[in-house]
Design a protein around this motif. Structure first.
Motif, PDB file in Angstrom:
ATOM      1  N   ILE A 201      47.595  41.086  38.278  1.00  0.00           N
ATOM      2  CA  ILE A 201      47.839  39.617  39.812  1.00  0.00           C
ATOM      3  C   ILE A 201      47.373  38.834  39.034  1.00  0.00           C
ATOM      4  N   HIS A 202      47.125  36.698  39.313  1.00  0.00           N
ATOM      5  CA  HIS A 202      47.123  36.028  38.848  1.00  0.00           C
ATOM      6  C   HIS A 202      45.657  36.404  40.786  1.00  0.00           C
ATOM      7  N   ALA A 203      44.037  35.921  40.118  1.00  0.00           N
ATOM      8  CA  ALA A 203      43.318  36.097  40.729  1.00  0.00           C
ATOM      9  C   ALA A 203      42.395  34.823  41.366  1.00  0.00           C
ATOM     10  N   SER A 204      41.944  33.769  42.158  1.00  0.00           N
ATOM     11  CA  SER A 204      41.066  33.190  42.044  1.00  0.00           C
ATOM     12  C   SER A 204      41.493  31.950  41.651  1.00  0.00           C
ATOM     13  N   GLU A 205      42.900  31.327  40.812  1.00  0.00           N
ATOM     14  CA  GLU A 205      43.192  30.216  39.809  1.00  0.00           C
ATOM     15  C   GLU A 205      42.704  29.361  40.617  1.00  0.00           C
ATOM     16  N   THR A 206      42.738  28.679  41.797  1.00  0.00           N
ATOM     17  CA  THR A 206      42.959  27.925  42.118  1.00  0.00           C
ATOM     18  C   THR A 206      42.125  27.372  43.339  1.00  0.00           C
ATOM     19  N   ALA A 207      40.793  26.496  43.544  1.00  0.00           N
ATOM     20  CA  ALA A 207      39.844  26.610  44.580  1.00  0.00           C
ATOM     21  C   ALA A 207      40.827  26.087  45.615  1.00  0.00           C
ATOM     22  N   PRO A 221      39.767  35.553  47.293  1.00  0.00           N
ATOM     23  CA  PRO A 221      40.758  36.412  47.440  1.00  0.00           C
ATOM     24  C   PRO A 221      40.109  38.088  46.168  1.00  0.00           C
ATOM     25  N   ILE A 222      39.256  37.723  45.252  1.00  0.00           N
ATOM     26  CA  ILE A 222      38.842  39.004  44.948  1.00  0.00           C
ATOM     27  C   ILE A 222      37.802  40.435  46.375  1.00  0.00           C
ATOM     28  N   ALA A 240      40.629  34.060  37.636  1.00  0.00           N
ATOM     29  CA  ALA A 240      38.968  34.289  38.045  1.00  0.00           C
ATOM     30  C   ALA A 240      38.776  33.069  37.572  1.00  0.00           C
ATOM     31  N   VAL A 241      38.956  31.679  37.732  1.00  0.00           N
ATOM     32  CA  VAL A 241      38.223  30.846  38.008  1.00  0.00           C
ATOM     33  C   VAL A 241      37.596  30.065  38.988  1.00  0.00           C
ATOM     34  N   SER A 259      41.945  38.190  32.580  1.00  0.00           N
ATOM     35  CA  SER A 259      42.208  37.590  31.305  1.00  0.00           C
ATOM     36  C   SER A 259      42.142  36.090  31.397  1.00  0.00           C
ATOM     37  N   HIS A 260      41.192  35.540  30.289  1.00  0.00           N
ATOM     38  CA  HIS A 260      40.393  34.115  30.503  1.00  0.00           C
ATOM     39  C   HIS A 260      41.664  33.630  29.923  1.00  0.00           C
TER      40      HIS A 260
END
Length: 426
Positions: A201-207, A221-222, A240-241, A259-260
Motif C-alpha cells: 500500500i502507498h503510505a505517508s507519501e505526501t504531507a 496514515p501509519i 513512507a516519506v 519500499s523507498h
C-alpha cells in the motif's frame, strides 16, 4: 533437468564456476566439469544478485512522459487516472512487456506490481520468465465499495491461483488510505491473516495525505493502518516519506518493510525519506522500488540505488549515511526477503537468480570496490546477462522478441497520444 554452467566468473573478487541445475545454484567452485550443461563464458565478468523492485506500476511505461512537472493530485486526477481508465487489458499486456524488457536490461528479475487488468500482466510475466507479486487492487468508489472494474479483475486473479511456474505470487494491493474505505481496509487485513499474502500500500507519501488522514481519523496514515490491522511483517509500505517518530516505532515493532522510491519522491516533490532516522537509528527494514514510469520516468534499480544513497546523505547532512553496501543489500537480498523469495545472494542451494556485469565497461573501471561502482556509477549498459529461476532472460545484452515488444508498445502509445490531444493539454 536443464543445467547451466557459468565458467571463470568473478564472485567476491575471486574467479570461480557456478553450476545451476533446474532452478537452483547447486555448486560454486573452480573448474567444474561441464558434462551436458549449457556453458556461459564468464571471463571478464562478475556475478551479482539481481534486483528486486518492491514498488511499481509496470504498465505505466505506456505513460512515460505523458504528463510531467505537475502536483501529485492534479497529475493523478486530471491526467493519469483518466488515461488509465481508457486502456484495455491487451494494452496493459503490451505495456507490461515493455516494462519487463526495460527491467531485464537493467538487471531486475522481480517486481511488485499494483495496477489494472492483472491477468494480462500475468500473461506477460509468464511469457518473459520474470518473477512478480501481482496485486489484488482495491480502490473504493463513493459508496465505499471496491470499484466494479477492480472487483472483476481481482476475481480472475484469485481464480488463477498462482499458476504452475512458481515465479508469481498474489499480493493484496489497497491503493492508499485516501482511496480505500475503512471497511475495505479492515477486510484486507482479515483476508491477509488467512491467506498470508503480502499487503502492499502507498503510505505517508505526501504531507497532504498525512494532514487529511489526521483530520479524518485523528491519526497519521501509519497509525491508522496499524489500528485496522494492516501492518505486520508481510506489509510493504510504498514511499513512507512523512513519518513521525511514533510512526517509525510502529513500523519497526510490526516488522513491516518500507519500499523507498527516491526518484519518484524527488520528481513529485513529495519530500525526502528520513533515511538516517528510519533506517540507521530506527532499525526499520527497507527495500528499494522505482514507482511507475509516469513518475520516475524509468525502471532502473541501478539509478534508484544512487538516488537512495545521495538522498540519505543530503537529508541527513552526513556523507556517511546511506552506505553503498546497505543500499545494495536493500535492492537485492532484502527485497527478495520481503516477498519470501529464497534468493538475493549468490550461494549454493539458493534459487538461481543472478546477473553478470561487464567488468570492461568504462563505468566499472577501476574496480577498487564493485559494490560502490554498482551503486554510484553503473547504468544498464553494464548488465550483460540476466538469469531468473535458472532461465536465461538476456545473454550478451540480447533479449528474444525485443523488436516486436517495442513495435506493439509504440502502437498503443499512438492511441494514448490521442487521449491527451483530445482533452487537457499537458
Amino acid at each position: 533437468m536443464n543445467t547451466l554452467l557459468i565458467q571463470r566468473v568473478r564472485l567476491d573478487g575471486k574467479e570461480t564456476d557456478i553450476l545451476i541445475e533446474g532452478n537452483r545454484i547447486t555448486r560454486i567452485a573452480p573448474e567444474i566439469a561441464p558434462g551436458d550443461a549449457r556453458v556461459i563464458d564468464g571471463s571478464g565478468k562478475a556475478v551479482i544478485p539481481p534486483f528486486y523492485n518492491t514498488h511499481t506500476h509496470a504498465a505505466m511505461t505506456l505513460l512515460r512522459g505523458y504528463a510531467d512537472d505537475m502536483e501529485l493530485f492534479t497529475w493523478l486526477n486530471d491526467y493519469i487516472w483518466p488515461a488509465e481508465g481508457r486502456l484495455t487489458g491487451e494494452e496493459i499486456y503490451a505495456g507490461t512487456r515493455l516494462a519487463l524488457l526495460e527491467m531485464i536490461r537493467s538487471g531486475t528479475v522481480f517486481f511488485n506490481d499494483m495496477y489494472w487488468y492483472q491477468p494480462d500482466a500475468i500473461r506477460a510475466v509468464e511469457e518473459m520468465g520474470m518473477r512478480a507479486a501481482i496485486g489484488l487492487l482495491y480502490i473504493s468508489g463513493s459508496d465505499g465499495a471496491v470499484l466494479e472494474r477492480n472487483r472483476k479483475c481481482n476475481e480472475e486473479l484469485l481464480a488463477w491461483n498462482g499458476g504452475d511456474s512458481g515465479r508469481i505470487q498474489v499480493a493484496h494491493a489497497p491503493h492508499a488510505v485516501y482511496t480505500v474505505s475503512e471497511e475495505v481496509l479492515r477486510r484486507v487485513a482479515q483476508e491477509a491473516q488467512i491467506d498470508g499474502h503480502v499487503i502492499h500500500i502507498h503510505a505517508s507519501e505526501t504531507a497532504r495525505e498525512v494532514e487529511e488522514c489526521v483530520a479524518a481519523h485523528g491519526m497519521t496514515p501509519i497509525a491508522y493502518l496499524d489500528s485496522l490491522g494492516i501492518l505486520g511483517p508481510r506489509t510493504v509500505l510504498a514511499h513512507a516519506v512523512h513519518l513521525s517518530d511514533e510512526d517509525i516505532e510502529i513500523i519497526r515493532e510490526r516488522g513491516a518493510y518500507i519500499s523507498h522510491c527516491p526518484c519518484s519522491n524527488f520528481k513529485l516533490a513529495s519530500g525526502q525519506f528520513r533515511y538516517r532516522r528510519v533506517v540507521e537509528m530506527g532499525s526499520c527494514r527497507f527495500t528499494i522500488g522505482t514507482d511507475g514510469c509516469a513518475s520516475n520516468n524509468n525502471l532502473s534499480m541501478l539509478e534508484e540505488m544512487k538516488f537512495a544513497a545521495l538522498s540519505a546523505k543530503n537529508e541527513s547532512g552526513s556523507p556517511t549515511a546511506g552506505r553503498d553496501g546497505d543500499i545494495f543489500r536493500a535492492a537485492t537480498r532484502t527485497g527478495a526477503e520481503a516477498f519470501g523469495i529464497d534468493a538475493g545472494i549468490i550461494a549454493e542451494g539458493k534459487l538461481a537468480d543472478l546477473v553478470l556485469v561487464d567488468l570492461d565497461n568504462p563505468l566499472l573501471v577501476p574496480d577498487f570496490n564493485l559494490t560502490a561502482n554498482l551503486v554510484y556509477s553503473a547504468d544498464s549498459s553494464c548488465i550483460d546477462t540476466v538469469v531468473c529461476d535458472g532461465r536465461i532472460l538476456m545473454e550478451n545484452r540480447k533479449i528474444s522478441g525485443e523488436a516486436e515488444i517495442l513495435a506493439e508498445a509504440r502502437r498503443v502509445c499512438a492511441k494514448i497520444r490521442s487521449f491527451r490531444e483530445g482533452g487537457a493539454e499537458a
